[in-house]
Design a protein around this motif. Structure first.
Motif, PDB file in Angstrom:
ATOM      1  N   GLN A  77     -33.719  80.063  21.859  1.00  0.00           N
ATOM      2  CA  GLN A  77     -32.664  80.432  22.802  1.00  0.00           C
ATOM      3  C   GLN A  77     -31.948  79.220  23.363  1.00  0.00           C
ATOM      4  OE1 GLN A  77     -34.324  82.175  26.388  1.00  0.00           O
ATOM      5  NE2 GLN A  77     -36.368  81.556  25.781  1.00  0.00           N
ATOM      6  N   TYR A  78     -32.488  78.026  23.115  1.00  0.00           N
ATOM      7  CA  TYR A  78     -31.886  76.842  23.731  1.00  0.00           C
ATOM      8  C   TYR A  78     -31.164  75.941  22.721  1.00  0.00           C
ATOM      9  CZ  TYR A  78     -35.420  78.044  27.267  1.00  0.00           C
ATOM     10  OH  TYR A  78     -36.209  78.674  28.183  1.00  0.00           O
ATOM     11  N   ASP A 118     -25.005  80.809  31.511  1.00  0.00           N
ATOM     12  CA  ASP A 118     -24.343  81.174  30.256  1.00  0.00           C
ATOM     13  C   ASP A 118     -23.390  82.369  30.402  1.00  0.00           C
ATOM     14  OD1 ASP A 118     -26.139  83.154  30.761  1.00  0.00           O
ATOM     15  OD2 ASP A 118     -27.397  82.793  29.006  1.00  0.00           O
TER      16      ASP A 118
END
Ligand code: XMP
Length: 515
Positions: A15-16, A469
């Motif tokens: 996810q990063y 985000d």
């Protein structure tokens, strides 16, 4: 073009992944993200100075889990595996990865060997962010452990002969305070990058490249006043001057004074040598929106009308050689990792312009940059700070911050209320802390009393969110006294409003905008 040094991130579904690339770039090293499916031949061709394997949601020993060929570790290029990437490296090279009895999750203290090149200057006992079920139970030949935690015997490992490194945690997140130092040690130390990725150099190189590409061609740019299109326009103007025409459509749904601010910067009294066309299409949009209440229809109408106006202007200008788009790197990544044939996203202020305008080629001068880098370029180019640090503003503008039918009167109300809100937030010094904040006009009217008179006026909703985000968000805690001041000023100064509400909803379940 001379080849710039580059590190690549191979994405295994973590996810990063974008964050890893951003952190590397903070070390002044250019970095791109590619899918783990990228062919080895392509990687060889790119000749990166280093390779970083990201985390991912899978277990590397399961059938069908994302993997890579062993050859990746035999290229002589330093490799750093993060979390899943570290486990995969061990799995492929002969180590053993197993499911742990308990998941290690959250901030964890680890002990590292500070003789390891990765941990130069890092404290021996340091905090890191762990998030894993699997662990490395046996190292492959040639590797030694250079870090451990209470639950994890191999929090970090190295094979110095082959410049292969693995760490079980996430150095890219802020919960690992010394993480950027570790990435710096990898890219600048182990990979030997000089650190030539600087925004002043970017401007210089881009200007040169744009000049070569454009020659004496004609360039057209749709300018919204947002950060990306503004920076793209200025970069183009610096490169090709009055060969550039910028069309700015004022759809009457901008924030208070915004149209004039954009004109002041880019118009004839501004600093740039370009053709600036402001199209005052406010009335056209209000006419089209009259009586329309359904949010999606409103969005569609605004998008379509925008294209129509732009198209009319483009026709007056005639055929152009190049159309500028403000695409930035996250758009490229999100529209298909690898960038081989990245689709141009149409959400950029306008919807699908290329189909409607007579042009030969697209120029996307910011397509390699993250948002923070776009801002740095903007400052480098001398754009005013209020433009460069402007908060996100949706393409359909106030059209989606007015619930129900849009009218000129409602636009005035929301503009005035929003202006006061923004002013007070800035005065309270909160503007840097909040990701996005604005006033919206609910379609609700209610009874109030002002002086001795009964009122029946609109309620304004204030929104403020914190987010990284924009996919999830929390409402921001604004001190009561600030909210109170805003409420007082709005009620007193904005005609047509007799109630002010604060929207506490997080996302999900709410969205940031109200429509
Ligand atoms: P939501 O409301 O979906 O918003 O939570 C997330 C972020 O996207 C922005 N937004 C848009 N931006 N065109 C845009 O260019 C749009 O139609 C649009 N809708 C929402 C919103 O301001 C927030 O930053």
């Amino acid at each position: 073009m001379n080849k710039r040094e580059m590190v690549i991130v191979l994405d295994f579904g973590g996810q990063y992944n974008q964050l890893v690339a951003r952190r590397v770039r903070e070390c002044s090293v250019y970095c791109e993200i590619y899918s783990y499916k990228t062919d080895i031949a392509r990687i060889k061709e790119m000749a990166p100075k280093g390779i970083i394997l990201t985390g991912g949601p899978n277990s590397c020993y399961e059938e069908g889990a994302p993997t890579y060929s062993r050859e990746l570790f035999e290229l002589g290029i330093p490799v750093l595996g993060l979390c899943y990437g570290a486990q995969l490296m061990q799995h492929i090279l002969g180590g053993k990865v197993e499911r742990a009895e308990k998941r290690e999750y959250g901030k964890t203290e680890i002990t590292v060997n500070t003789d390891c090149a990765l941990f130069q200057g890092v404290q021996e006992h340091t905090t890191c962010w762990m998030s894993h079920f699997d662990y490395i139970s046996r190292l492959a030949d040639g590797f030694v452990s250079v870090g451990h935690s209470a639950d994890c015997p191999v929090a970090a490992c190295e094979n110095t002969d082959r410049a292969l490194y693995g760490i079980q945690f996430h150095p890219e997140v802020l919960h690992t305070p010394e993480g950027t130092k570790m990435l710096y040690n990898f890219v600048r130390g182990i990979c030997g990058c000089k650190g030539d990725w600087k925004m002043d150099a970017f401007v210089e190189q881009s200007v040169k490249a744009i000049r070569e590409k454009v020659g004496d061609g004609k360039v057209l740019c749709a300018l919204s006043g947002g950060v990306d299109s503004s920076v793209a326009a200025v970069l183009l103007s610096k490169a090709v001057g009055d060969q550039l025409t910028c069309v700015f459509v004022d759809h009457g749904l901008l924030r208070k004074n915004e149209g004039d601010e954009v004109e002041a910067v880019f118009g004839s009294s501004g600093n740039y040598d370009l053709h600036f066309i402001r199209v005052n299409a406010q009335q056209r949009f209000y006419d089209k929106l009259a009586g329309v209440t359904e949010p999606e229809r409103k969005r569609k109408i605004i998008g379509e009308e925008f294209i129509r106006v732009f198209e009319e202007e483009a026709k007056k200008i005639g055929a152009v050689d190049f159309l500028v788009q403000g695409t930035i790197y996250p758009d490229v990544v999100e529209s298909g990792l690898g960038g081989e044939s990245a689709v141009i996203k149409s959400h950029h202020n306008v919807g699908g312009l290329p189909d409607y305008v007579d042009f030969k080629e697209i120029i996307e001068p910011l397509r390699d940059l993250f948002k923070d880098e776009v801002r740095k370029v903007g400052l480098e180019l001398g754009l005013p700070e209020y433009l460069v640090f402007r908060q996100p503003f949706p393409g359909p503008g106030l059209g989606i911050r007015i619930i129900g039918e849009v009218t000129e009167e409602k636009v005035r109300i929301v503009q005035d209320a929003d202006f006061i809100y923004r002013e007070e937030i800035a005065k309270a010094g909160l503007d840097k802390e909040i990701s996005q904040y604005f006033a919206a006009l609910t379609n609700m009217r209610s009874v109030g009393v002002m002086g001795d008179e009964r009122t029946y006026d609109y309620a304004v909703a204030l929104r403020a969110v914190k987010t990284v985000d924009f996919m999830t968000a929390e409402s921001a805690e604004i001190p009561y006294e600030v909210l109170n001041r805003v409420m007082n000023r709005i009620i007193n100064e904005v005609r047509g409003v007799n109630r002010v509400l604060y929207d506490l909803t997080s996302k999900p379940p709410g969205t940031i905008e109200l429509e």
